[in-house]
Design an enzyme around this catalytic site. Structure first.
Site, PDB file in Angstrom:
ATOM      1  N   HIS A   1       0.766  -1.151   0.568  1.00 29.53           N
ATOM      2  CA  HIS A   1      -0.033   0.001   0.107  1.00 29.53           C
ATOM      3  C   HIS A   1       0.681   0.939   0.337  1.00 29.53           C
ATOM      4  O   HIS A   1       0.519   2.206  -0.506  1.00 29.53           O
ATOM      5  CB  HIS A   1      -1.021  -0.595   1.309  1.00 29.53           C
ATOM      6  CG  HIS A   1      -2.451   0.366   1.359  1.00 29.53           C
ATOM      7  ND1 HIS A   1      -2.975   0.278   0.377  1.00 29.53           N
ATOM      8  CD2 HIS A   1      -3.102   1.745   1.562  1.00 29.53           C
ATOM      9  CE1 HIS A   1      -4.467   0.204   0.106  1.00 29.53           C
ATOM     10  NE2 HIS A   1      -4.114   1.347   0.881  1.00 29.53           N
TER      11      HIS A   1
ATOM     12  N   GLU B   1     -13.257 -10.267 -21.001  1.00 32.11           N
ATOM     13  CA  GLU B   1     -12.219 -10.600 -20.698  1.00 32.11           C
ATOM     14  C   GLU B   1     -11.961 -11.692 -20.767  1.00 32.11           C
ATOM     15  O   GLU B   1     -10.960 -12.839 -20.238  1.00 32.11           O
ATOM     16  CB  GLU B   1     -11.761  -9.944 -19.570  1.00 32.11           C
ATOM     17  CG  GLU B   1     -12.597  -9.884 -18.311  1.00 32.11           C
ATOM     18  CD  GLU B   1     -12.378  -9.594 -16.688  1.00 32.11           C
ATOM     19  OE1 GLU B   1     -11.202  -8.674 -16.822  1.00 32.11           O
ATOM     20  OE2 GLU B   1     -12.998  -9.143 -15.743  1.00 32.11           O
TER      21      GLU B   1
ATOM     22  N   ASP C   1      -6.573  -9.526 -18.150  1.00 33.74           N
ATOM     23  CA  ASP C   1      -7.231 -11.673 -18.004  1.00 33.74           C
ATOM     24  C   ASP C   1      -8.096 -11.885 -19.688  1.00 33.74           C
ATOM     25  O   ASP C   1      -6.967 -13.510 -19.603  1.00 33.74           O
ATOM     26  CB  ASP C   1      -8.973 -11.222 -17.138  1.00 33.74           C
ATOM     27  CG  ASP C   1      -8.491 -11.177 -16.012  1.00 33.74           C
ATOM     28  OD1 ASP C   1      -7.803 -12.376 -15.493  1.00 33.74           O
ATOM     29  OD2 ASP C   1      -8.448 -10.267 -15.295  1.00 33.74           O
TER      30      ASP C   1
ATOM     31  N   CYS D   1      -8.926  -1.118 -21.051  1.00 27.31           N
ATOM     32  CA  CYS D   1      -8.954  -0.421 -19.525  1.00 27.31           C
ATOM     33  C   CYS D   1      -7.317  -1.588 -19.874  1.00 27.31           C
ATOM     34  O   CYS D   1      -7.398  -1.353 -18.213  1.00 27.31           O
ATOM     35  CB  CYS D   1      -9.356  -0.815 -19.075  1.00 27.31           C
ATOM     36  SG  CYS D   1     -10.435  -2.415 -18.792  1.00 27.31           S
TER      37      CYS D   1
END
Ligand code: PEP
Ligand code: MG
Length: 557
Positions: free
Chosen positions: A193, A435, A459, A506
């Site tokens: 993070h 995908e 994917d 995307c």
């Protein structure tokens, strides 16, 4: 000169002096003192507490502005803990009863509270021990005026590079980029993070340096090469010159690209394409505004569900989506519904161990299997749609039935909101990710059911080429430019055009300049990518004459 090699997590080159960020909380024996004037010590504690609360208020407001409520929240939680009457009573009682200094009283209180939290059954409460340590550290630092974030005007002028064992996201937010130019740590990973935040805040950093990072380097001149993951301690003149040149080149490159801010995304011959941003974290929003993205083409909503211990409520989700919708004004925000599973595991989802998780219980499959969670999620998105230009997108679609069932659920959600008199955009646009190879080959059928397609090549490549996107061993085969993939993209484009719906990409390939001409030739309407890549792709689009290349490109596919 010492050359330290670590993991490059955030690009950029920065020169500065190394300052250790000491989280050394304190050692009881070294700080314990017997005092005469308890009143003065109690006053010292009260003043430090007041200062700490002021700092937390400021940190909360800055973080709210910079990275949104989700991350700012930690500072309001700390403030609440600091204001806890039992905590203050314990400190003042120790000072007056044991005639000790305020620092020791805070340390002792902290240790007792930490133990209490740690012994609790509930994992969430156990984690609060760390927060108690944090707030106690802050008070002690305020008493001794020794915190790095106690913004000393001198620090402002210096180029500080922070070195320490590890930095938590909240600490990084606290070590505001105005006061630090970069950071290096002994621990850390590329996708933590903190690293994601560093990239979003554009703070050059190198992590995982281990024991190469030594305490005696404090105060030394250092250079961080955030591209290469290398840190130079006390660099020699040749190295400094070389890195200065590299930095100048990078700055020039960035400057050059910045001239594309505010320019239209249009080719030489007038073909328009939307260049939008993928948002995988709330802090991405700031950068996408800087690079002037046309909107958000993919909002990976799963990050809202991560780093928590329970499902976010409808209200919690609604606030986050609404905040983003409002920030984006009339620009589009495509919220992709929860896409957990495979590599994105969330403990409280109670997901089974799977032999082949990428092909298992994930994305829309989980949502359709848990309609209550799905409905809460959809209602929150629908409610937020009343505040901006929100669209909704579903991941991992592999058959018509999934989209039909999803549309039924949307209908139910709308009815429930109507009953509650809650507003939403009645004609909200619905789209799906393409995908899976199955979705590609029935895209003519799916196109009749939705308003837009977004091709998820990450994917799609893994499923079409049978190459696990996570597996290093076969990474060299992960080829989004494979003719099979390009043909699939072409097919999806044609089916979308025939049905009169929008089609975008995307996956990571959207940011690959080598592919821009092909995407323009195929008539892709939108490319959505990590925000820092937008200006480079905009330059490429504006340099392309689609009419000149179109036929040749299409004939080769
Ligand atoms: C994709 O698969 O291309 C995609 C954009 O989704 P994610 O990377 O989140 O799986
Ligand atoms: Mg995907």
């Amino acid at each position: 000169m010492n050359v330290l090699k670590g993991i490059a997590v955030s690009e950029g080159i920065v020169f500065g002096k190394l300052k250790a960020y000491r989280k050394v909380f304190f050692d009881a024996y070294s700080i314990k003192k017997i005092i005469e004037d308890s009143e003065a010590e109690v006053l010292k504690f009260k003043e430090a507490k007041k200062l700490a609360i002021e700092q937390l208020d400021e940190l909360y407001n800055n973080a709210l502005e910079d990275v949104g409520e989700e991350h700012a929240m930690i500072f309001s939680v700390h403030k609440m803990m600091l204001e806890d009457i039992d905590y203050s009573n314990s400190v003042t009682n120790i000072i007056t009863d044991e005639k000790t200094n305020a620092e020791y009283a805070v340390w002792f209180t902290s240790r007792e509270f930490e133990r209490k939290f740690e012994s609790m059954d509930n994992e969430y409460m156990q984690q609060r021990a760390g927060d108690i340590r944090d707030i106690s550290r802050r008070i002690i630092n305020c008493m001794n005026n020794n915190i790095i974030n106690n913004k000393s005007p001198n620090d402002k002028k210096k180029s500080l590079i922070i070195g320490c064992d590890d930095i938590s996201p909240s600490e990084l937010l606290e070590l505001n980029s105005t006061y630090i130019k970069g950071f290096i740590t002994m621990l850390g990973s590329k996708n933590s993070h903190t690293s994601i935040l560093a990239r979003s805040m554009k703070i050059p950093s190198v992590v995982s340096l281990g024991s190469q990072l030594k305490p005696e380097f404090e105060g030394c001149d250092v250079i961080i090469d955030g591209f290469a993951g290398v840190v130079y301690v006390s660099p020699d003149a040749t190295t400094s010159r070389r890195l200065k040149k590299k930095k100048e080149l990078c700055d020039k490159q960035e400057e050059l690209l910045s001239s594309f801010k505010g320019k239209e995304d249009v080719s030489i011959d007038g073909q328009k394409i939307r260049l939008s941003a993928n948002v995988s974290h709330i802090c991405d929003i700031k950068i996408l505004k800087e690079v002037d993205a046309s909107g958000i083409g993919l909002f990976r909503s799963e990050f809202i569900f991560m780093n928590r211990r329970s499902y976010p409520t409808e209200e919690e989700q609604f606030k986050i989506y609404k905040n983003i919708a409002k920030k984006m004004g009339d620009k589009h925000v495509v919220i992709r519904t929860l896409d957990v599973g495979a590599d994105k595991k969330i403990d409280y989802f109670d997901m089974p161990k799977e032999v082949n998780p990428a092909m298992g219980y994930r994305g829309i499959r989980i949502c359709l299997d848990k309609p209550e969670i799905f409905k809460t999620h959809i209602k929150a998105i629908l409610r937020a749609s009343a505040f901006g230009n929100i669209e909704i997108m579903f991941p991992m679609i592999s058959c018509l039935d999934e989209i039909l069932r999803t549309k039924e659920i949307i209908k139910e959600c709308k009815l429930e909101l109507d009953k509650q008199n809650l507003d939403y955009k009645k004609d909200i646009k619905i789209g799906i990710m393409i995908e899976t190879p199955a979705a590609v080959f029935i895209s003519d059928i799916l196109a009749k059911e939705v308003d837009f397609f977004s091709i998820g090549t990450n994917d799609l490549v893994q499923y079409s080429l049978a190459v696990d996107r996570q597996n290093d061993k076969v990474n060299f085969m992960f080829n989004p430019q494979h003719r099979a993939i390009l043909r699939m993209i072409k097919m999806v484009c044609e089916n979308a055009k025939s049905a009169g719906i929008r089609v975008g990409i995307c996956g990571e390939i959207a940011a690959d300049e080598r592919m821009t001409e092909i995407f323009l030739a195929l008539g892709i309407d939108e490319l959505s990518m990590s925000a820092p890549f937008i200006l480079g792709i905009r330059r490429k689009v504006r340099e392309t004459n689609v009419k000149l290349i179109k036929e040749q490109i299409i004939s080769k596919l």
